[in-house]
Write a protein that holds these residues in place. Sequence first.
Motif, mmCIF file in Angstrom:
data_model
loop_
_atom_site.group_PDB
_atom_site.id
_atom_site.type_symbol
_atom_site.label_atom_id
_atom_site.label_comp_id
_atom_site.label_asym_id
_atom_site.label_seq_id
_atom_site.Cartn_x
_atom_site.Cartn_y
_atom_site.Cartn_z
ATOM 1 N N PRO A 166 -5.530 -16.180 6.945
ATOM 2 C CA PRO A 166 -5.095 -17.155 5.924
ATOM 3 C C PRO A 166 -5.145 -16.617 4.493
ATOM 4 O O PRO A 166 -4.200 -16.815 3.718
ATOM 5 C CB PRO A 166 -6.078 -18.329 6.124
ATOM 6 N N LYS A 167 -6.209 -15.915 4.145
ATOM 7 C CA LYS A 167 -6.315 -15.377 2.781
ATOM 8 C C LYS A 167 -5.278 -14.277 2.541
ATOM 9 O O LYS A 167 -4.691 -14.185 1.466
ATOM 10 C CB LYS A 167 -7.727 -14.849 2.520
ATOM 11 N N ALA A 168 -5.061 -13.436 3.552
ATOM 12 C CA ALA A 168 -4.057 -12.373 3.425
ATOM 13 C C ALA A 168 -2.667 -12.975 3.224
ATOM 14 O O ALA A 168 -1.894 -12.523 2.373
ATOM 15 C CB ALA A 168 -4.079 -11.483 4.670
ATOM 16 N N LYS A 169 -2.352 -14.026 3.997
ATOM 17 C CA LYS A 169 -1.036 -14.660 3.885
ATOM 18 C C LYS A 169 -0.862 -15.351 2.530
ATOM 19 O O LYS A 169 0.229 -15.323 1.940
ATOM 20 C CB LYS A 169 -0.836 -15.644 5.034
ATOM 21 N N ALA A 170 -1.933 -15.965 2.038
ATOM 22 C CA ALA A 170 -1.858 -16.626 0.731
ATOM 23 C C ALA A 170 -1.568 -15.598 -0.363
ATOM 24 O O ALA A 170 -0.753 -15.844 -1.275
ATOM 25 C CB ALA A 170 -3.170 -17.359 0.445
ATOM 26 N N TYR A 171 -2.197 -14.427 -0.260
ATOM 27 C CA TYR A 171 -1.969 -13.354 -1.243
ATOM 28 C C TYR A 171 -0.525 -12.869 -1.172
ATOM 29 O O TYR A 171 0.127 -12.660 -2.198
ATOM 30 C CB TYR A 171 -2.943 -12.208 -0.965
ATOM 31 N N ILE A 172 -0.014 -12.714 0.053
ATOM 32 C CA ILE A 172 1.364 -12.245 0.237
ATOM 33 C C ILE A 172 2.351 -13.259 -0.341
ATOM 34 O O ILE A 172 3.324 -12.884 -1.010
ATOM 35 C CB ILE A 172 1.653 -11.971 1.726
ATOM 36 N N ARG A 173 2.092 -14.562 -0.129
ATOM 37 C CA ARG A 173 2.982 -15.592 -0.696
ATOM 38 C C ARG A 173 3.008 -15.494 -2.218
ATOM 39 O O ARG A 173 4.049 -15.674 -2.848
ATOM 40 C CB ARG A 173 2.527 -16.985 -0.260
ATOM 41 N N ALA A 174 1.853 -15.192 -2.803
ATOM 42 C CA ALA A 174 1.769 -15.083 -4.265
ATOM 43 C C ALA A 174 2.479 -13.828 -4.777
ATOM 44 O O ALA A 174 3.078 -13.840 -5.860
ATOM 45 C CB ALA A 174 0.303 -15.076 -4.704
ATOM 46 N N GLN A 175 2.446 -12.754 -3.986
ATOM 47 C CA GLN A 175 3.031 -11.477 -4.413
ATOM 48 C C GLN A 175 4.519 -11.382 -4.112
ATOM 49 O O GLN A 175 5.276 -10.805 -4.883
ATOM 50 C CB GLN A 175 2.305 -10.300 -3.718
ATOM 51 N N GLY A 176 4.931 -11.914 -2.964
ATOM 52 C CA GLY A 176 6.323 -11.807 -2.539
ATOM 53 C C GLY A 176 6.605 -10.495 -1.818
ATOM 54 O O GLY A 176 5.766 -9.605 -1.757
ATOM 55 N N ALA A 177 7.816 -10.386 -1.265
ATOM 56 C CA ALA A 177 8.244 -9.176 -0.542
ATOM 57 C C ALA A 177 9.245 -8.413 -1.421
ATOM 58 O O ALA A 177 9.839 -9.002 -2.322
ATOM 59 C CB ALA A 177 8.869 -9.564 0.792
ATOM 60 N N PRO A 178 9.433 -7.101 -1.181
ATOM 61 C CA PRO A 178 8.767 -6.275 -0.157
ATOM 62 C C PRO A 178 7.299 -6.018 -0.488
ATOM 63 O O PRO A 178 6.910 -6.014 -1.655
ATOM 64 C CB PRO A 178 9.580 -4.975 -0.191
ATOM 65 N N ILE A 179 6.535 -5.778 0.582
ATOM 66 C CA ILE A 179 5.098 -5.572 0.455
ATOM 67 C C ILE A 179 4.633 -4.766 1.667
ATOM 68 O O ILE A 179 5.321 -4.743 2.700
ATOM 69 C CB ILE A 179 4.370 -6.931 0.343
ATOM 70 N N VAL A 180 3.508 -4.090 1.555
ATOM 71 C CA VAL A 180 3.044 -3.195 2.629
ATOM 72 C C VAL A 180 1.745 -3.723 3.221
ATOM 73 O O VAL A 180 0.811 -4.073 2.487
ATOM 74 C CB VAL A 180 2.838 -1.759 2.094
ATOM 75 N N ILE A 181 1.708 -3.793 4.559
ATOM 76 C CA ILE A 181 0.507 -4.252 5.274
ATOM 77 C C ILE A 181 -0.010 -3.097 6.121
ATOM 78 O O ILE A 181 0.741 -2.496 6.895
ATOM 79 C CB ILE A 181 0.808 -5.474 6.173
ATOM 80 N N LYS A 182 -1.309 -2.795 5.954
ATOM 81 C CA LYS A 182 -1.911 -1.684 6.694
ATOM 82 C C LYS A 182 -3.155 -2.154 7.441
ATOM 83 O O LYS A 182 -4.050 -2.743 6.841
ATOM 84 C CB LYS A 182 -2.325 -0.555 5.735
ATOM 85 N N ALA A 183 -3.187 -1.878 8.757
ATOM 86 C CA ALA A 183 -4.444 -2.044 9.484
ATOM 87 C C ALA A 183 -5.459 -1.071 8.883
ATOM 88 O O ALA A 183 -5.122 0.079 8.600
ATOM 89 C CB ALA A 183 -4.236 -1.748 10.969
ATOM 90 N N ASP A 184 -6.683 -1.530 8.669
ATOM 91 C CA ASP A 184 -7.667 -0.705 7.959
ATOM 92 C C ASP A 184 -8.033 0.562 8.731
ATOM 93 O O ASP A 184 -8.194 1.628 8.152
ATOM 94 C CB ASP A 184 -8.940 -1.518 7.689
ATOM 95 N N GLY A 185 -8.174 0.446 10.053
ATOM 96 C CA GLY A 185 -8.686 1.565 10.852
ATOM 97 C C GLY A 185 -7.596 2.424 11.464
ATOM 98 O O GLY A 185 -6.412 2.336 11.111
ATOM 99 N N LEU A 186 -7.993 3.291 12.412
ATOM 100 C CA LEU A 186 -7.057 4.207 13.069
ATOM 101 C C LEU A 186 -6.173 3.455 14.055
ATOM 102 O O LEU A 186 -6.671 2.760 14.924
ATOM 103 C CB LEU A 186 -7.826 5.295 13.825
#
Length: 419
Positions: free
Chosen positions: A127-147
Amino acid sequence: MNVLLIGSGGREHALAWKLAQSPLLGTLFCAPGNPGIADEATNVVLDISNHQAVIDFCRLQNISLVIVGPEAPLVDGIADSLRAANISVFGPSQAASQLEGSKGFTKDLCAKYNIPTAAYQRFNNAPKAKAYIRAQGAPIVIKADGLAAGKGVTVAMTMAEAMDAIDDCFEGAFGEAGAEVVVEEYLEGPEISFFCLCDGKIAVPMTSAQDHKRVGEGDTGPNTGGMGAYSPAPLFDAEMQADVMKRIIEPTMLGMAEMGNPFSGVLFCGIMVTEDGPKLIEYNVRFGDPECEVLMLRLENDLLPLLKASADNDLTDAKLKWSDDTALTVVMCAPNYPATPQKGSKIDLETVSAISSVKIFHAGTALKDGALIANGGRVLAVCGSGSTVKEAQTKAYEGVKAVNWPEGFYRSDIGWRAL
């Protein structure tokens, strides 16, 4: 020197091929290796996750140096276990491997040491990640933290893609690697791979390469582990190298040392060349694949003493020499890669061996009833060399067309940016 090389892919085949040329080499072992590596080394069955078993093997075979190819054993701390047993190892400690093992760790390091990179936030829930993305807009980059085996990064051009990428991470598509995500600003520009050999104190610049991550022609479709590469990258000139060394590599080496995690091994620096200058996309703590293949074709030094000097924390006198030629590799893949590749189809390489300036490295092959078969997603790295990018490209595709493997697919435009 007896050497143990850990890994089984195209990167390890390229390293084994180069190491086998060293007059300093005694016996080269590879665990587990692959059918191509068997031409250069003795493949051995060894449980790499059992560090004591690796130590026992090294003592039994009088191993002078262990070279760790892939990232997972490094993040698992194999270098620490070997050093504790007084066995020389090329590769960073578990703590230093966080540069690849945690995207968030690297971003925080960049923030602390003022290393140019994309703006970012870290999240441990959707939920927090999605709220941040809505505020920033696309295009945007999402990365899994680990390997995530090169597949944990989504460059989302739309909000829907971004939301799906967040769901993938938190719903387990990448296992534990997706338990936390980094959401970062989308950067525009060409991407360059730059490599340095490190000894904990200094970083010695190697050379550049350009990778083709996406599965489709013209860099379209989902990200893969790499569909091809060429070296050098024409865009990466001496001025840009000096800038990257000063603003990105040197502060990283300093920061890691100050944290008590000095970095030794090879540092793979993913750079985006933006309007504001080079910015760090990510670090890897091992040679890239398929970049390693083109690097080894161009390296004129004996590789073995360089890796031993890194392991011994003494690269002060290292002088690297590179061929002026371009090397280019095209990756041939099994059907349905990068999703769930179909394994088991037969491959015949007999007609390729006659072609000069073409070298094939095995990435995901196996032997079954005496026949070579596809045993992974990325299966072969077909390399060509020439005085220009076009010449190297022509040679590589001549090699690709000589491979008898009807099921294999590949991109037909590797090198298009340089051309």
